[in-house]
Design a protein around this motif. Structure first.
Motif, PDB file in Angstrom:
ATOM      1  N   SER A 140       0.833  -1.190   0.000  1.00  0.00           N
ATOM      2  CA  SER A 140       0.000   0.000   0.000  1.00  0.00           C
ATOM      3  C   SER A 140       0.873   1.247   0.000  1.00  0.00           C
ATOM      4  CB  SER A 140      -0.911  -0.012   1.213  1.00  0.00           C
ATOM      5  OG  SER A 140      -0.137  -0.090   2.367  1.00  0.00           O
ATOM      6  N   TRP A 141       0.229   2.402  -0.111  1.00  0.00           N
ATOM      7  CA  TRP A 141       0.915   3.667  -0.300  1.00  0.00           C
ATOM      8  C   TRP A 141       0.527   4.651   0.793  1.00  0.00           C
ATOM      9  CZ3 TRP A 141       3.834   4.565  -4.870  1.00  0.00           C
ATOM     10  CH2 TRP A 141       3.752   3.536  -5.814  1.00  0.00           C
ATOM     11  N   LYS A 142       1.414   5.625   1.051  1.00  0.00           N
ATOM     12  CA  LYS A 142       1.090   6.703   1.983  1.00  0.00           C
ATOM     13  C   LYS A 142       1.396   8.039   1.324  1.00  0.00           C
ATOM     14  CE  LYS A 142       1.914   4.684   6.530  1.00  0.00           C
ATOM     15  NZ  LYS A 142       2.831   4.650   7.667  1.00  0.00           N
ATOM     16  N   VAL A 143       0.737   9.078   1.819  1.00  0.00           N
ATOM     17  CA  VAL A 143       1.073  10.410   1.338  1.00  0.00           C
ATOM     18  C   VAL A 143       2.528  10.705   1.675  1.00  0.00           C
ATOM     19  CG1 VAL A 143       0.666  12.871   1.664  1.00  0.00           C
ATOM     20  CG2 VAL A 143      -1.256  11.310   1.520  1.00  0.00           C
ATOM     21  N   THR A 144       3.259  11.232   0.690  1.00  0.00           N
ATOM     22  CA  THR A 144       4.679  11.484   0.885  1.00  0.00           C
ATOM     23  C   THR A 144       4.922  12.635   1.863  1.00  0.00           C
ATOM     24  OG1 THR A 144       6.752  12.026  -0.206  1.00  0.00           O
ATOM     25  CG2 THR A 144       4.794  13.054  -1.100  1.00  0.00           C
ATOM     26  N   ALA A 145       6.027  12.528   2.565  1.00  0.00           N
ATOM     27  CA  ALA A 145       6.395  13.636   3.445  1.00  0.00           C
ATOM     28  C   ALA A 145       7.404  14.554   2.747  1.00  0.00           C
ATOM     29  CB  ALA A 145       7.004  13.079   4.731  1.00  0.00           C
ATOM     30  N   ASP A 146       7.813  14.185   1.535  1.00  0.00           N
ATOM     31  CA  ASP A 146       8.841  14.947   0.823  1.00  0.00           C
ATOM     32  C   ASP A 146       8.233  16.217   0.209  1.00  0.00           C
ATOM     33  OD1 ASP A 146      10.152  15.475  -2.012  1.00  0.00           O
ATOM     34  OD2 ASP A 146      11.684  14.634  -0.690  1.00  0.00           O
ATOM     35  N   ALA A 147       8.775  17.374   0.589  1.00  0.00           N
ATOM     36  CA  ALA A 147       8.169  18.652   0.198  1.00  0.00           C
ATOM     37  C   ALA A 147       8.192  18.853  -1.318  1.00  0.00           C
ATOM     38  CB  ALA A 147       8.905  19.794   0.890  1.00  0.00           C
ATOM     39  N   LYS A 148       9.300  18.439  -1.955  1.00  0.00           N
ATOM     40  CA  LYS A 148       9.423  18.641  -3.406  1.00  0.00           C
ATOM     41  C   LYS A 148       8.368  17.809  -4.150  1.00  0.00           C
ATOM     42  CE  LYS A 148      12.500  17.310  -7.032  1.00  0.00           C
ATOM     43  NZ  LYS A 148      13.518  16.310  -7.222  1.00  0.00           N
ATOM     44  N   ASN A 149       8.213  16.559  -3.748  1.00  0.00           N
ATOM     45  CA  ASN A 149       7.219  15.703  -4.400  1.00  0.00           C
ATOM     46  C   ASN A 149       5.803  16.226  -4.167  1.00  0.00           C
ATOM     47  OD1 ASN A 149       9.017  13.991  -5.543  1.00  0.00           O
ATOM     48  ND2 ASN A 149       8.930  12.464  -3.921  1.00  0.00           N
ATOM     49  N   ARG A 150       5.567  16.738  -2.981  1.00  0.00           N
ATOM     50  CA  ARG A 150       4.221  17.264  -2.703  1.00  0.00           C
ATOM     51  C   ARG A 150       3.949  18.484  -3.585  1.00  0.00           C
ATOM     52  NH1 ARG A 150       3.729  17.335   3.748  1.00  0.00           N
ATOM     53  NH2 ARG A 150       1.755  18.318   3.249  1.00  0.00           N
ATOM     54  N   ALA A 151       4.966  19.322  -3.757  1.00  0.00           N
ATOM     55  CA  ALA A 151       4.782  20.511  -4.605  1.00  0.00           C
ATOM     56  C   ALA A 151       4.503  20.085  -6.045  1.00  0.00           C
ATOM     57  CB  ALA A 151       6.028  21.394  -4.536  1.00  0.00           C
ATOM     58  N   THR A 152       5.241  19.068  -6.517  1.00  0.00           N
ATOM     59  CA  THR A 152       5.015  18.598  -7.892  1.00  0.00           C
ATOM     60  C   THR A 152       3.620  18.003  -8.032  1.00  0.00           C
ATOM     61  OG1 THR A 152       7.354  18.082  -7.982  1.00  0.00           O
ATOM     62  CG2 THR A 152       6.000  17.204  -9.747  1.00  0.00           C
ATOM     63  N   ALA A 153       3.195  17.257  -7.011  1.00  0.00           N
ATOM     64  CA  ALA A 153       1.844  16.672  -7.047  1.00  0.00           C
ATOM     65  C   ALA A 153       0.800  17.793  -7.144  1.00  0.00           C
ATOM     66  CB  ALA A 153       1.610  15.830  -5.792  1.00  0.00           C
ATOM     67  N   LEU A 154       0.991  18.846  -6.375  1.00  0.00           N
ATOM     68  CA  LEU A 154       0.031  19.968  -6.410  1.00  0.00           C
ATOM     69  C   LEU A 154       0.021  20.643  -7.779  1.00  0.00           C
ATOM     70  CD1 LEU A 154       0.652  21.438  -2.844  1.00  0.00           C
ATOM     71  CD2 LEU A 154      -1.491  20.477  -3.708  1.00  0.00           C
ATOM     72  N   GLU A 155       1.218  20.759  -8.398  1.00  0.00           N
ATOM     73  CA  GLU A 155       1.274  21.361  -9.737  1.00  0.00           C
ATOM     74  C   GLU A 155       0.411  20.562 -10.722  1.00  0.00           C
ATOM     75  OE1 GLU A 155       5.315  21.707 -11.106  1.00  0.00           O
ATOM     76  OE2 GLU A 155       5.858  22.948  -9.374  1.00  0.00           O
ATOM     77  N   TRP A 156       0.505  19.234 -10.636  1.00  0.00           N
ATOM     78  CA  TRP A 156      -0.295  18.405 -11.553  1.00  0.00           C
ATOM     79  C   TRP A 156      -1.778  18.517 -11.230  1.00  0.00           C
ATOM     80  CZ3 TRP A 156       0.770  16.577 -16.123  1.00  0.00           C
ATOM     81  CH2 TRP A 156       2.118  16.440 -16.485  1.00  0.00           C
ATOM     82  N   LEU A 157      -2.128  18.584  -9.960  1.00  0.00           N
ATOM     83  CA  LEU A 157      -3.545  18.714  -9.598  1.00  0.00           C
ATOM     84  C   LEU A 157      -4.114  20.033 -10.130  1.00  0.00           C
ATOM     85  CD1 LEU A 157      -3.434  17.355  -5.936  1.00  0.00           C
ATOM     86  CD2 LEU A 157      -4.359  16.212  -7.957  1.00  0.00           C
ATOM     87  N   ASP A 158      -3.271  21.056 -10.155  1.00  0.00           N
ATOM     88  CA  ASP A 158      -3.735  22.367 -10.638  1.00  0.00           C
ATOM     89  C   ASP A 158      -4.075  22.359 -12.122  1.00  0.00           C
ATOM     90  OD1 ASP A 158      -3.574  23.443  -8.164  1.00  0.00           O
ATOM     91  OD2 ASP A 158      -1.633  24.420  -8.452  1.00  0.00           O
ATOM     92  N   LYS A 159      -3.595  21.339 -12.839  1.00  0.00           N
ATOM     93  CA  LYS A 159      -3.896  21.265 -14.277  1.00  0.00           C
ATOM     94  C   LYS A 159      -5.311  20.719 -14.528  1.00  0.00           C
ATOM     95  CE  LYS A 159       0.949  20.079 -15.302  1.00  0.00           C
ATOM     96  NZ  LYS A 159       1.531  21.271 -15.887  1.00  0.00           N
TER      97      LYS A 159
END
Lengths: 185, 262
Positions: B224-243
């Protein structure tokens, strides 16, 4: 050119020789990891840079017949360093090391080989990035036209005339060339 | 530079000019370095695309090997073995779970990333396309969460029709579930950059690949998976969600993930 014994590492990448690739990680990853983590990077950054550099080397070996005339370690280190410098620039950080310092430190052969890999792979990356900007139709036409299949057969497959396919292919390629030239590579 | 447009240069390189046009072009080529440079760029571009557009099974296999080795050599906790380190790591992990628990486990015992990433592979008939037995066979495995068995069939489906956005999309998701994250992103980005109906779904799954880290434990139905704690990955994930605009099939899931990441 005399090929260095470390060419075996290049062959290992081409043949996906897991034992020898494991050896690359065991011997060389600590240096790369340490370099990147000492220059604003994380362990994840180091992993990405190490992996992508090995993929770049694989591509150069497969498509351009890369032959090593120097040891693998300084060559790999320089490919990774160059890639990390580019990444730092993308993130808006000033480079903290200079590539020219590497020339004297690691020697001309390693430096030149790493520069070729970096330059060629950067160009290929730009080409493919700009290719992805084309319309789906253009991408399909170019993908099929460059597959090596007979153009007449491809025209039938796409349901268009041979003349239309040739014209459209030239148009799509011309658009792609414009995109690439705008990147000033 | 002599007055040749790009299409003319391309037609020269592709041997599509008349004999007279060719002779004139080659004469100009000898005296015009700009023209020669443009021809050279086209030849390089054509060669690169010929080499790199076809899927490279060797590169895929190498990526898979490198991803496995990356986990071993670049993920410190997995390599620690002493009792003292184990205790320290357990304590740290417990602290992280307490700190992040509010958004890691939003609904009972269900893992957020697993829940948001769950999808059924639709048959080709319900998408209105031609019936494709490879995709149907892949869908059977995919919907039973047997992604490793679905993958080879999806590979064949893509090889048979490299323009099939449906096959590329589900292959991307299957690759993500089998931890081939780099390959998953490549396929999903292809779909996003295309014009298919699934492009925003692809953007959502790309965001998930950045939002989720495997937690390394094996549960009843796989890792299974968990939400990442890595700030860079979270920022990239948010960029994709914004699309992803409002009103798409994944907009509500995208909003939920965005809220959790923020």
């Amino acid at each position: 050119m005399l090929v260095h014994a470390d060419q075996r590492y290049i062959t290992a990448l081409l043949e996906n020789d897991q034992q020898l690739i494991g050896d690359i990680y065991r011997r060389f990853s600590p240096t790369i990891r340490s370099h990147i983590m000492n220059h604003r990077g994380t362990a994840d950054d180091a992993a990405d840079i190490f992996q992508e550099s090995l993929i770049d080397i694989y591509n150069q070996a497969k498509h351009n017949g890369l032959r090593l005339s120097c040891p693998f370690e300084p060559f790999l280190l320089l490919v990774c360093k160059r890639k990390w410098l580019n990444e730092l620039k993308k993130r808006g950080h000033s480079p903290v090391t200079k590539l020219s310092d590497d020339l004297s430190e690691w020697g001309e052969d390693s430096f030149a080989a790493a520069e070729i890999v970096a330059r060629e792979e950067d160009r290929a990356r730009v080409f493919l990035e700009q290719f992805r900007r084309l319309s789906e139709k253009c991408r399909e036409i170019l993908r099929l036209s460059l597959s090596g299949d007979q153009q007449e057969k491809i025209a039938v497959q796409l349901g268009v005339t041979y003349g239309y396919l040739r014209k459209k292919k030239s148009e799509c390629m011309a658009t792609l060339l414009s995109y690439i030239q705008a990147q000033k590579i | 530079m002599a007055a040749y447009d790009k299409e003319f240069i391309i037609r020269y390189a592709d041997n599509e000019l008349s004999e007279e046009e060719r002779r004139q072009f080659e004469a100009d080529l000898l005296t015009d370095p700009t023209l020669a440079g443009e021809l050279s760029l086209y030849l390089e571009l054509r060669r690169t695309l010929e080499q790199r557009l076809p899927r490279d099974a060797g590169a895929d296999a190498l990526r898979s090997t490198l991803e496995d080795l990356n986990k071993e050599y670049f993920t410190p906790p997995a390599r620690r073995s002493s009792r003292v380190r184990w205790i320290a790591w357990s304590a740290a992990a417990a602290c992280i779970v307490v700190a992040l628990g509010i958004y890691l486990l939003p609904s009972g015992n269900e893992d957020l990333i697993d829940r948001l990433g769950r999808t059924e592979m639709v048959g080709t008939e319900s998408r209105g396309a031609n019936t494709d037995s490879l995709l149907q066979q892949a869908a059977a495995f995919f919907n039973q969460q047997q992604f490793d068995k679905a993958l080879p069939l999806l590979d064949k489906a893509v090889a048979a029709d490299s323009s099939s956005q449906l096959a590329i999309f589900y292959r991307g998701i299957a690759e993500w579930h089998t931890a081939s994250v780099a390959l998953a992103r490549r396929d999903l980005i292809d779909v996003y950059n295309g014009e298919s109906l699934m492009r925003y779904e692809a953007a959502f799954y790309i965001a998930l690949t950045y939002a989720g880290d495997r937690n390394g434990t094996v549960t009843g139905d796989g890792k299974s998976w968990k939400v990442t704690a890595d700030a860079k990955n979270r920022a990239t994930a948010l960029e994709w969600l914004d699309k992803i605009p409002a009103g798409t099939p994944v907009s509500s899931r995208a909003n939920e993930l965005r809220d959790k990441l923020k």
